[in-house]
Design a protein around this motif. Structure first.
Motif, PDB file in Angstrom:
ATOM      1  N   PHE A  80       0.860  -1.187   0.000  1.00  0.00           N
ATOM      2  CA  PHE A  80       0.000   0.000   0.000  1.00  0.00           C
ATOM      3  C   PHE A  80       0.892   1.232   0.000  1.00  0.00           C
ATOM      4  O   PHE A  80       1.820   1.335   0.817  1.00  0.00           O
ATOM      5  N   CYS A  81       0.598   2.188  -0.882  1.00  0.00           N
ATOM      6  CA  CYS A  81       1.459   3.362  -1.053  1.00  0.00           C
ATOM      7  C   CYS A  81       0.619   4.623  -1.151  1.00  0.00           C
ATOM      8  O   CYS A  81      -0.407   4.636  -1.854  1.00  0.00           O
ATOM      9  N   GLU A 119      -9.998   0.341   4.398  1.00  0.00           N
ATOM     10  CA  GLU A 119     -10.721  -0.272   3.284  1.00  0.00           C
ATOM     11  C   GLU A 119      -9.783  -1.134   2.442  1.00  0.00           C
ATOM     12  O   GLU A 119     -10.151  -2.234   1.991  1.00  0.00           O
ATOM     13  N   ALA A 120      -8.567  -0.652   2.239  1.00  0.00           N
ATOM     14  CA  ALA A 120      -7.586  -1.412   1.461  1.00  0.00           C
ATOM     15  C   ALA A 120      -7.191  -2.696   2.179  1.00  0.00           C
ATOM     16  O   ALA A 120      -7.027  -3.752   1.542  1.00  0.00           O
ATOM     17  N   PRO A 125      -6.109  -8.391   2.343  1.00  0.00           N
ATOM     18  CA  PRO A 125      -5.561  -8.778   3.656  1.00  0.00           C
ATOM     19  C   PRO A 125      -4.164  -9.391   3.571  1.00  0.00           C
ATOM     20  O   PRO A 125      -3.469  -9.474   4.584  1.00  0.00           O
ATOM     21  N   GLN A 126      -3.750  -9.776   2.359  1.00  0.00           N
ATOM     22  CA  GLN A 126      -2.429 -10.396   2.187  1.00  0.00           C
ATOM     23  C   GLN A 126      -1.324  -9.374   1.978  1.00  0.00           C
ATOM     24  O   GLN A 126      -0.175  -9.739   1.698  1.00  0.00           O
ATOM     25  N   TYR A 152      -3.109  -5.612  11.529  1.00  0.00           N
ATOM     26  CA  TYR A 152      -2.949  -6.551  10.427  1.00  0.00           C
ATOM     27  C   TYR A 152      -1.533  -7.136  10.340  1.00  0.00           C
ATOM     28  O   TYR A 152      -1.223  -7.867   9.404  1.00  0.00           O
ATOM     29  N   ASN A 153      -0.689  -6.786  11.310  1.00  0.00           N
ATOM     30  CA  ASN A 153       0.679  -7.312  11.402  1.00  0.00           C
ATOM     31  C   ASN A 153       1.454  -7.084  10.110  1.00  0.00           C
ATOM     32  O   ASN A 153       2.034  -8.011   9.523  1.00  0.00           O
ATOM     33  N   VAL A 154       1.452  -5.834   9.659  1.00  0.00           N
ATOM     34  CA  VAL A 154       2.083  -5.453   8.403  1.00  0.00           C
ATOM     35  C   VAL A 154       3.186  -4.429   8.665  1.00  0.00           C
ATOM     36  O   VAL A 154       3.014  -3.512   9.485  1.00  0.00           O
ATOM     37  N   ALA A 155       4.305  -4.561   7.971  1.00  0.00           N
ATOM     38  CA  ALA A 155       5.421  -3.627   8.128  1.00  0.00           C
ATOM     39  C   ALA A 155       5.020  -2.227   7.671  1.00  0.00           C
ATOM     40  O   ALA A 155       4.326  -2.068   6.659  1.00  0.00           O
TER      41      ALA A 155
END
Length: 370
Positions: A80-81, A119-120, A125-126, A152-155
């Motif tokens: 996501f950017c 929303e993204a 979710p991956q 969401y455990n995302v960097a």
């Protein structure tokens, strides 16, 4: 014609700090590739922003690239950017053969919209990482964004290229995520002529990034490479300029704030004029002062009038999802970033600008309403 007024040009210190460190590099013959200036610049910038470790690199773009690699972003991963940014933010996603999904802005911050980000997350979710930008020295809403990334455990990678010296609730931008990047391009609030810095509290990952940045050369007597490497390390001469510039960062932030306050005071009463948002929790560096125009006077009118008087100004960034190269990728949001692009203009924000020059700029702009 009067002397040109620049949007944002290099500004060396009056004290000559930069020459001192560069001379030291020449005197000791540590011209390249590394040396005491590189080590000093890394440690001094890390201390300034209160991060545990930093790697000095050839550009902010290189720093983003290595941050994505350090975060484990690989082929076909989704990132996501922020869509409202310069292409240097998004390009490294492609370097990693990953897939950008662009996220809209909000009017409250001009930065990544937390609602659009949520929303993204629901749609993808991956996702592997979030790459957000602190635009024009304004902080994004870090409480909401960091909470979503943890959920969401995302960097989280912060592109703070434009926001060195900006604080969110008393903490430096670029230090909330897993990785932060700064740029020292010629137009930034401090410059090394070209260069960037990757920061993180994960000292092992920064050590690894330095390894990648020096062609991934293994510790062996012969040249041996077990991983793909890059030629991304900053030179000792360039780092010397950075060490000198870092000493005047607070002065540059103060002048940028002065410029923003001047424009806002003089121009806010004009019909259809609004300035960049200022939130209670945000202490911006106001790298560039930008305003939006929603009345009879258009951004192009302002830019044309200034250019006729040898004064540089610019449109607000064109969103990435509107760019020919990136328009094939998904976009999540509404039309906020597009509206900011269509209505926004960046005013001359050079820290060498005088009061007389500021008055000249505002008088030209005011003349468009007469």
């Amino acid at each position: 014609m009067d002397e040109r007024i620049f949007l944002s040009s290099p500004h060396m210190s009056d004290e000559g700090y930069e020459q001192h460190f560069v001379k030291e590099a020449f005197d000791t013959n540590w011209i390249a590739p590394l040396g005491t200036n590189v080590d000093g610049f890394e440690s001094e910038l890390a201390a300034k922003v209160r991060s545990k470790a930093a790697a000095a690199l050839t550009s902010g773009t290189a720093a983003i690239h290595l941050a994505l690699k350090a975060a484990g972003v690989e082929k076909d991963d989704i990132v996501f950017c922020s869509t409202l940014t310069f292409s240097a933010t998004a390009n490294p996603i492609i370097y990693q053969n990953a897939i950008p999904v662009f996220i809209d802005s909000d009017y409250e911050t001009w930065n990544m919209c937390p609602k659009a980000l949520e929303e993204a997350f629901e749609k993808y979710p991956q996702v592997k990482a979030v790459l957000l930008v602190h635009l024009y020295g304004l902080s994004a809403d870090m409480d909401q964004i960091t909470a979503l990334c943890k959920k969401y455990n995302v960097a989280l990678i912060e592109d703070a290229a434009e926001s060195l010296g900006t604080y969110y609730k008393g903490q430096h931008t670029g230090t909330f995520g897993d990785y932060g990047i700064f740029s020292f391009n010629g137009n930034k609030i401090i410059t090394t002529s070209g260069g960037g810095m990757l920061v993180s509290n994960d000292e092992e990952r920064i050590t690894k990034a330095r390894f990648w940045a020096t062609q991934s050369r293994d510790q062996a007597r012969h040249y041996q490479h077990s991983e793909l490497g890059f030629n991304y390390r900053m030179s000792n001469v360039v780092a010397g300029i950075g060490r000198g510039q870092l000493k005047v960062l607070n002065d540059r932030v103060a002048k940028k704030n002065y410029i923003y306050d001047f424009y806002k005071r003089e121009l806010s009463n004009l019909e259809g004029v609004n300035f960049m948002p200022n939130n209670d929790w945000d202490q911006p560096n106001y790298w560039l002062s930008a305003m939006t125009l929603t009345g009879k006077v258009r951004p192009v009118d302002v830019m044309d009038a200034l250019e006729k008087e040898n004064i540089e100004s610019r449109p607000v960034w064109k969103p990435m999802h509107m760019q020919p190269y990136f328009e094939k990728y998904d976009f999540v949001g509404t039309d906020v970033s597009e509206r900011l692009f269509e209505t926004g203009v960046c005013l001359p924000s050079d820290t060498k600008i005088s009061d007389e020059q500021l008055e000249r700029v505002v008088e030209i702009i005011k003349g468009l309403w007469e």
